[in-house]
Every structure is written in C-alpha cells, then in structure tokens.
Design a protein around this motif. Sequence first.
Motif, PDB file in Angstrom:
ATOM      1  N   ASP A   1      49.299  31.037  45.562  1.00 48.53           N
ATOM      2  CA  ASP A   1      48.855  29.654  45.717  1.00 48.53           C
ATOM      3  C   ASP A   1      47.575  29.579  46.546  1.00 48.53           C
ATOM      4  OD1 ASP A   1      49.242  26.857  45.286  1.00 48.53           O
ATOM      5  OD2 ASP A   1      49.953  26.661  47.342  1.00 48.53           O
ATOM      6  N   LYS A   2      47.429  30.488  47.484  1.00 44.78           N
ATOM      7  CA  LYS A   2      46.242  30.528  48.346  1.00 44.78           C
ATOM      8  C   LYS A   2      45.054  31.168  47.632  1.00 44.78           C
ATOM      9  CE  LYS A   2      44.520  32.543  52.672  1.00 44.78           C
ATOM     10  NZ  LYS A   2      43.551  33.477  52.049  1.00 44.78           N
ATOM     11  N   ASP A   3      45.279  32.337  47.000  1.00 42.19           N
ATOM     12  CA  ASP A   3      44.165  33.108  46.429  1.00 42.19           C
ATOM     13  C   ASP A   3      43.873  32.777  44.967  1.00 42.19           C
ATOM     14  OD1 ASP A   3      43.745  34.410  48.821  1.00 42.19           O
ATOM     15  OD2 ASP A   3      44.975  36.141  48.302  1.00 42.19           O
ATOM     16  N   LYS A   4      44.848  32.236  44.250  1.00 38.62           N
ATOM     17  CA  LYS A   4      44.729  31.830  42.840  1.00 38.62           C
ATOM     18  C   LYS A   4      44.769  32.983  41.837  1.00 38.62           C
ATOM     19  CE  LYS A   4      44.347  27.748  44.482  1.00 38.62           C
ATOM     20  NZ  LYS A   4      45.605  26.999  44.692  1.00 38.62           N
ATOM     21  N   ILE A   5      44.259  34.144  42.218  1.00 36.50           N
ATOM     22  CA  ILE A   5      44.311  35.329  41.358  1.00 36.50           C
ATOM     23  C   ILE A   5      44.669  36.532  42.222  1.00 36.50           C
ATOM     24  CG2 ILE A   5      42.979  36.938  39.929  1.00 36.50           C
ATOM     25  CD1 ILE A   5      41.305  34.610  38.960  1.00 36.50           C
ATOM     26  N   LEU A   6      45.685  37.290  41.816  1.00 39.19           N
ATOM     27  CA  LEU A   6      46.092  38.495  42.543  1.00 39.19           C
ATOM     28  C   LEU A   6      46.450  39.601  41.563  1.00 39.19           C
ATOM     29  CD1 LEU A   6      48.510  37.077  45.291  1.00 39.19           C
ATOM     30  CD2 LEU A   6      46.246  38.068  45.697  1.00 39.19           C
ATOM     31  N   LEU A   7      46.019  40.802  41.888  1.00 35.61           N
ATOM     32  CA  LEU A   7      46.501  41.963  41.147  1.00 35.61           C
ATOM     33  C   LEU A   7      47.925  42.255  41.593  1.00 35.61           C
ATOM     34  CD1 LEU A   7      43.406  44.336  41.190  1.00 35.61           C
ATOM     35  CD2 LEU A   7      44.575  43.501  39.149  1.00 35.61           C
ATOM     36  N   LEU A   8      48.692  42.922  40.753  1.00 31.69           N
ATOM     37  CA  LEU A   8      50.018  43.346  41.180  1.00 31.69           C
ATOM     38  C   LEU A   8      49.879  44.432  42.225  1.00 31.69           C
ATOM     39  CD1 LEU A   8      53.081  43.490  41.053  1.00 31.69           C
ATOM     40  CD2 LEU A   8      52.875  44.990  39.059  1.00 31.69           C
TER      41      LEU A   8
ATOM     42  N   VAL B   1      53.296  30.584  36.435  1.00 32.92           N
ATOM     43  CA  VAL B   1      52.285  31.617  36.655  1.00 32.92           C
ATOM     44  C   VAL B   1      51.987  32.327  35.334  1.00 32.92           C
ATOM     45  CG1 VAL B   1      52.995  31.988  39.052  1.00 32.92           C
ATOM     46  CG2 VAL B   1      53.976  33.403  37.246  1.00 32.92           C
ATOM     47  N   LEU B   2      50.777  32.851  35.248  1.00 40.43           N
ATOM     48  CA  LEU B   2      50.367  33.617  34.069  1.00 40.43           C
ATOM     49  C   LEU B   2      50.221  35.075  34.479  1.00 40.43           C
ATOM     50  CD1 LEU B   2      49.298  33.738  31.112  1.00 40.43           C
ATOM     51  CD2 LEU B   2      47.008  33.373  32.063  1.00 40.43           C
ATOM     52  N   ILE B   3      50.836  35.968  33.717  1.00 40.45           N
ATOM     53  CA  ILE B   3      50.731  37.404  33.975  1.00 40.45           C
ATOM     54  C   ILE B   3      49.932  37.997  32.829  1.00 40.45           C
ATOM     55  CG2 ILE B   3      51.988  39.540  34.447  1.00 40.45           C
ATOM     56  CD1 ILE B   3      54.428  37.745  35.115  1.00 40.45           C
ATOM     57  N   VAL B   4      48.782  38.552  33.142  1.00 37.06           N
ATOM     58  CA  VAL B   4      47.841  38.970  32.102  1.00 37.06           C
ATOM     59  C   VAL B   4      47.027  40.164  32.596  1.00 37.06           C
ATOM     60  CG1 VAL B   4      46.048  37.373  32.897  1.00 37.06           C
ATOM     61  CG2 VAL B   4      46.111  38.029  30.489  1.00 37.06           C
ATOM     62  N   LYS B   5      46.490  40.950  31.668  1.00 37.59           N
ATOM     63  CA  LYS B   5      45.645  42.096  32.043  1.00 37.59           C
ATOM     64  C   LYS B   5      44.206  41.602  32.223  1.00 37.59           C
ATOM     65  CE  LYS B   5      48.987  45.157  31.385  1.00 37.59           C
ATOM     66  NZ  LYS B   5      48.992  46.062  30.247  1.00 37.59           N
ATOM     67  N   LEU B   6      43.928  40.985  33.353  1.00 37.34           N
ATOM     68  CA  LEU B   6      42.636  40.324  33.558  1.00 37.34           C
ATOM     69  C   LEU B   6      41.617  41.157  34.327  1.00 37.34           C
ATOM     70  CD1 LEU B   6      40.931  37.739  33.262  1.00 37.34           C
ATOM     71  CD2 LEU B   6      41.949  36.943  35.416  1.00 37.34           C
TER      72      LEU B   6
ATOM     73  N   TYR C   1      48.123  38.359  38.268  1.00 34.45           N
ATOM     74  CA  TYR C   1      48.827  37.086  38.330  1.00 34.45           C
ATOM     75  C   TYR C   1      47.812  35.961  38.531  1.00 34.45           C
ATOM     76  CZ  TYR C   1      53.402  39.315  38.500  1.00 34.45           C
ATOM     77  OH  TYR C   1      54.538  40.021  38.170  1.00 34.45           O
ATOM     78  N   VAL C   2      47.917  34.934  37.689  1.00 39.87           N
ATOM     79  CA  VAL C   2      46.972  33.821  37.721  1.00 39.87           C
ATOM     80  C   VAL C   2      47.715  32.524  38.016  1.00 39.87           C
ATOM     81  CG1 VAL C   2      45.236  32.527  36.419  1.00 39.87           C
ATOM     82  CG2 VAL C   2      45.491  34.994  36.053  1.00 39.87           C
ATOM     83  N   HIS C   3      47.184  31.751  38.948  1.00 38.17           N
ATOM     84  CA  HIS C   3      47.785  30.483  39.363  1.00 38.17           C
ATOM     85  C   HIS C   3      47.586  29.407  38.296  1.00 38.17           C
ATOM     86  CE1 HIS C   3      48.209  26.780  41.845  1.00 38.17           C
ATOM     87  NE2 HIS C   3      49.066  27.516  42.537  1.00 38.17           N
TER      88      HIS C   3
ATOM     89  N   ILE D   1      50.276  28.743  28.137  1.00 35.68           N
ATOM     90  CA  ILE D   1      49.159  27.992  28.699  1.00 35.68           C
ATOM     91  C   ILE D   1      48.391  27.191  27.643  1.00 35.68           C
ATOM     92  CG2 ILE D   1      48.885  29.651  30.587  1.00 35.68           C
ATOM     93  CD1 ILE D   1      46.271  30.568  29.138  1.00 35.68           C
ATOM     94  N   PHE D   2      48.939  27.115  26.444  1.00 35.99           N
ATOM     95  CA  PHE D   2      48.243  26.334  25.411  1.00 35.99           C
ATOM     96  C   PHE D   2      48.008  24.911  25.896  1.00 35.99           C
ATOM     97  CE2 PHE D   2      48.644  23.192  21.987  1.00 35.99           C
ATOM     98  CZ  PHE D   2      47.491  23.499  21.268  1.00 35.99           C
TER      99      PHE D   2
END
Length: 208
Positions: free
Chosen positions: A19-26, A69-74, A81-83, A173-174
Amino acid sequence: MENLKNPSVMGKKIYKYLDKDKILLLQDKSFPNIISKIIGDKISGSWWGHPLANPIYNGLVWLEHNRNVLIVKLLDGKVTYVHESLFSDFYSVVSKTRDWQLAKLKSDELSLLKYVSKKNKVLSDDSKLKELVEDSKKSLAALEKKLLLYSSEEHTESGKHIKEFTTWKKSKIFTKAFSDYELAKSKINRVVDKLSEESGARVKLPWS
C-alpha cells in the motif's frame, strides 16, 4: 506482539508495505521486495529455508484472496506485486498489443499466443499445447514476461496446482476506463524510478 504465523496477520502486514510502495518484487537482492521487508534482511538465495518461509507463503495466499492485488512478471521478468491503484494504468498499457511485446518472439510462441487469444482461457496442462510448441512452459513464460498473457494459479480436484493463462480482457483488472497509453506508462515508470532511487537498485520494465 504480532502473530505472523496467522495468515491474515502476515497478509495484512505484507499489504501495508504494498500500500505504501505500490509496486514490490517478491524477492530481490536490492530492489524493494516482500521477502526482505518481512525478514528484515537481504537473502540472495532461496528464502524457503528461512523460519518465516511458510508463514510468508500463507500470508501471500491470504493476500491474493483477500486484497485486490495483481501478481505479474513486471520487473526484470520476476514475480511482482502491483497495488490496485495502478490497475487502470497497467491495463491501459497492456490492453493492446504493442511492438515491444512482439519483438523477438518465435513463430511458435506467436502461434501459442493466437491459440490462447482465441480460447480466452488455457490451462497449463492443455494437451493441445504440445502440438503448438516444443516447451509450452518456457513459451508461456516468455509470453507472460512480455505481458501478453495474464496467469493465475488454479487448484484441481486432485489437489494439483496448475496455471491458468488468459487474455487481459478476461483478467481481474479488465476495465473500460482507459488512460492514455503514454501517460499510464509514465505513471508506472515514476513509481519504479522512485523506488529505484531510494534503494539504489535498477530494474527493467518490459517496455524499457
């Protein structure tokens, strides 16, 4: 004292960081990631040997089912992990196929993409995949890292874990609320650049 063995407690703790960082790697050596934040130290190898490994896993499962949350290879092709605050922007980036996504794809990978797009949903144990590509696991991973497909884990009645691959129009997320492609991409870039600057770590986005 926090009972981190409780999946909801661990899941909520992980979500606070997201929630703080918005994007985090696992997991990563330097870039902000869930494993390091929970453990409080950097782990270069597998985190499964750590005493908190199972509680973290259970917390991640809780998070996936109880928070949006969205879990994706970003980032760097790694689990990211994407907020939910970035869902609309992310979908605006991947809603249409772009040149950077198709670059360097093999002909059989393109055939595989066409097959999934036609069916909208394909399971990783689909027998048809063997007819299309030599190594379906590798090819599906390549399409996933190009953000051409969305994947999630499914549990069969026998207890087996398999992956489900869908087009983004069939993903969680559509949305019909599109943002401008370049603006959406820039917003995600800014989030990643800020985290990179704070951590001193550089990561690569699929379109960069």
